[in-house]
Enzyme design. Structure first.
Site, PDB file in Angstrom:
ATOM      1  N   HIS A 134       0.960  -1.330   0.067  1.00 12.51           N
ATOM      2  CA  HIS A 134       0.041  -0.027  -0.002  1.00 12.51           C
ATOM      3  C   HIS A 134       0.718   1.220   0.104  1.00 12.51           C
ATOM      4  O   HIS A 134       1.863   1.274   0.563  1.00 12.51           O
ATOM      5  CB  HIS A 134      -0.821  -0.134   1.100  1.00 12.51           C
ATOM      6  CG  HIS A 134      -0.329  -0.057   2.582  1.00 12.51           C
ATOM      7  ND1 HIS A 134       0.082  -1.247   3.208  1.00 12.51           N
ATOM      8  CD2 HIS A 134       0.126   0.851   3.422  1.00 12.51           C
ATOM      9  CE1 HIS A 134       0.776  -1.021   4.243  1.00 12.51           C
ATOM     10  NE2 HIS A 134       0.766   0.319   4.294  1.00 12.51           N
ATOM     11  N   HIS A 151       0.933   5.282   1.008  1.00 17.03           N
ATOM     12  CA  HIS A 151      -0.130   6.319   1.814  1.00 17.03           C
ATOM     13  C   HIS A 151       0.101   7.844   1.040  1.00 17.03           C
ATOM     14  O   HIS A 151       1.211   8.047   0.362  1.00 17.03           O
ATOM     15  CB  HIS A 151       0.636   6.757   3.174  1.00 17.03           C
ATOM     16  CG  HIS A 151       0.625   5.637   4.057  1.00 17.03           C
ATOM     17  ND1 HIS A 151      -0.225   5.233   5.120  1.00 17.03           N
ATOM     18  CD2 HIS A 151       1.406   4.369   4.320  1.00 17.03           C
ATOM     19  CE1 HIS A 151       0.302   4.287   5.765  1.00 17.03           C
ATOM     20  NE2 HIS A 151       1.163   3.608   5.426  1.00 17.03           N
TER      21      HIS A 151
HETATM   22  P1  5GP Z   1       1.868   0.928   7.378  1.00 17.75           P
HETATM   23  O1  5GP Z   1       2.569   1.206   8.750  1.00 17.75           O
HETATM   24  O2  5GP Z   1       1.688  -0.895   7.174  1.00 17.75           O
HETATM   25  O3  5GP Z   1       2.558   1.190   6.215  1.00 17.75           O
HETATM   26  O4  5GP Z   1       0.458   1.534   7.404  1.00 17.75           O
HETATM   27  C1  5GP Z   1      -0.676   0.572   7.588  1.00 17.75           C
HETATM   28  C2  5GP Z   1      -1.941   1.656   7.636  1.00 17.75           C
HETATM   29  O5  5GP Z   1      -3.159   0.906   7.537  1.00 17.75           O
HETATM   30  C3  5GP Z   1      -2.089   2.240   8.811  1.00 17.75           C
HETATM   31  O6  5GP Z   1      -1.966   3.931   8.688  1.00 17.75           O
HETATM   32  C4  5GP Z   1      -3.515   2.072   9.540  1.00 17.75           C
HETATM   33  O7  5GP Z   1      -3.863   3.080  10.068  1.00 17.75           O
HETATM   34  C5  5GP Z   1      -4.190   1.539   8.473  1.00 17.75           C
HETATM   35  N1  5GP Z   1      -5.097   0.332   8.614  1.00 17.75           N
HETATM   36  C6  5GP Z   1      -4.874  -0.795   9.452  1.00 17.75           C
HETATM   37  N2  5GP Z   1      -5.865  -1.563   9.533  1.00 17.75           N
HETATM   38  C7  5GP Z   1      -7.067  -0.763   8.860  1.00 17.75           C
HETATM   39  C8  5GP Z   1      -8.393  -1.161   8.385  1.00 17.75           C
HETATM   40  O8  5GP Z   1      -8.858  -1.957   8.844  1.00 17.75           O
HETATM   41  N3  5GP Z   1      -9.001  -0.245   7.531  1.00 17.75           N
HETATM   42  C9  5GP Z   1      -8.584   1.091   7.101  1.00 17.75           C
HETATM   43  N4  5GP Z   1      -9.087   1.966   6.523  1.00 17.75           N
HETATM   44  N5  5GP Z   1      -7.154   1.213   7.402  1.00 17.75           N
HETATM   45  C10 5GP Z   1      -6.219   0.340   8.054  1.00 17.75           C
END
Ligand code: 5GP
Length: 135
Positions: free
Chosen positions: A98, A100
Site C-alpha cells: 500500500h 500512503h
Molecule cells: P503501514 O504502517 O503498514 O504502512 O500502514 C498501515 C496503515 O493501515 C496504517 O496507517 C493503519 O491506520 C491502516 N489500517 C490498518 N487497518 C486498517 C483497516 O482495517 N482499515 C483502514 N481503512 N485502514 C487500516
C-alpha cells in the site's frame, strides 16, 4: 493469512472507498495522520514493492497520482507526502502493498520522516558503488 486489506477488497470489512479498478483500490486510512489520509493498495495480496510485477507497479502509481490529484482539488492542502513502507524496520504493519497519500498543511502536527545526516564524498561513493553493482 488473509490481510485486513484483502478483506476490504472482498467487502468483508467496511472502508470509505474513494476509487477502484481491476488492479487497485483507494480508501481512507482508519487512523489518519491528517484529514484525507488515503491508502492505495494493489488488490493482490503481495507484501511489498519488490514483490510487485511491473503492471502492478504501474497501476498503483497511476492510481496514486489520480487520487492525489482529487485530494488536492477537494481539500486544497499546501502539499502532500507519498509514503510506502517496506518491512517492519521501515514501519510497515500491514504486509499487503500500500501507498500512503498524506495531505499536508503549513504548520501541521505531522513530522518529517527523517532527520538530515551527514556523509563524506567517500561514504557516498562507496554506497553508490555498492548499489550500482546490483542495478
Ligand atoms: P503501514 O504502517 O503498514 O504502512 O500502514 C498501515 C496503515 O493501515 C496504517 O496507517 C493503519 O491506520 C491502516 N489500517 C490498518 N487497518 C486498517 C483497516 O482495517 N482499515 C483502514 N481503512 N485502514 C487500516
Amino acid at each position: 493469512m488473509t490481510s485486513v486489506f484483502t478483506r476490504i477488497v472482498r467487502g468483508e470489512l467496511p472502508a470509505f472507498k474513494l476509487y477502484e479498478d481491476d488492479l487497485t483500490l483507494a480508501f481512507l486510512d482508519i487512523n489518519p495522520a491528517a484529514r484525507g489520509h488515503t491508502l492505495v493498495i494493489a488488490k493482490p495480496e503481495l507484501p511489498g514493492l519488490l514483490d510487485l510485477p511491473p503492471e502492478l507497479v504501474a497501476a498503483t502509481a497511476l492510481t496514486t497520482q489520480r487520487v492525489a490529484r482529487a485530494i488536492v482539488a477537494a481539500l486544497q492542502p499546501d502539499g502532500f507526502n507519498i509514503i510506502q513502507n517496506n518491512g517492519a524496520a521501515a514501519g510497515q504493519v500491514v504486509f499487503h502493498f500500500h501507498v500512503h497519500i498524506i495531505p499536508r498543511w503549513d504548520g501541521d502536527r505531522s513530522v518529517k520522516l527523517w532527520r538530515p545526516g551527514t556523509a563524506t564524498a567517500d561514504d557516498l561513493q562507496v554506497v553508490a558503488s555498492e548499489i550500482i553493482a546490483h542495478i
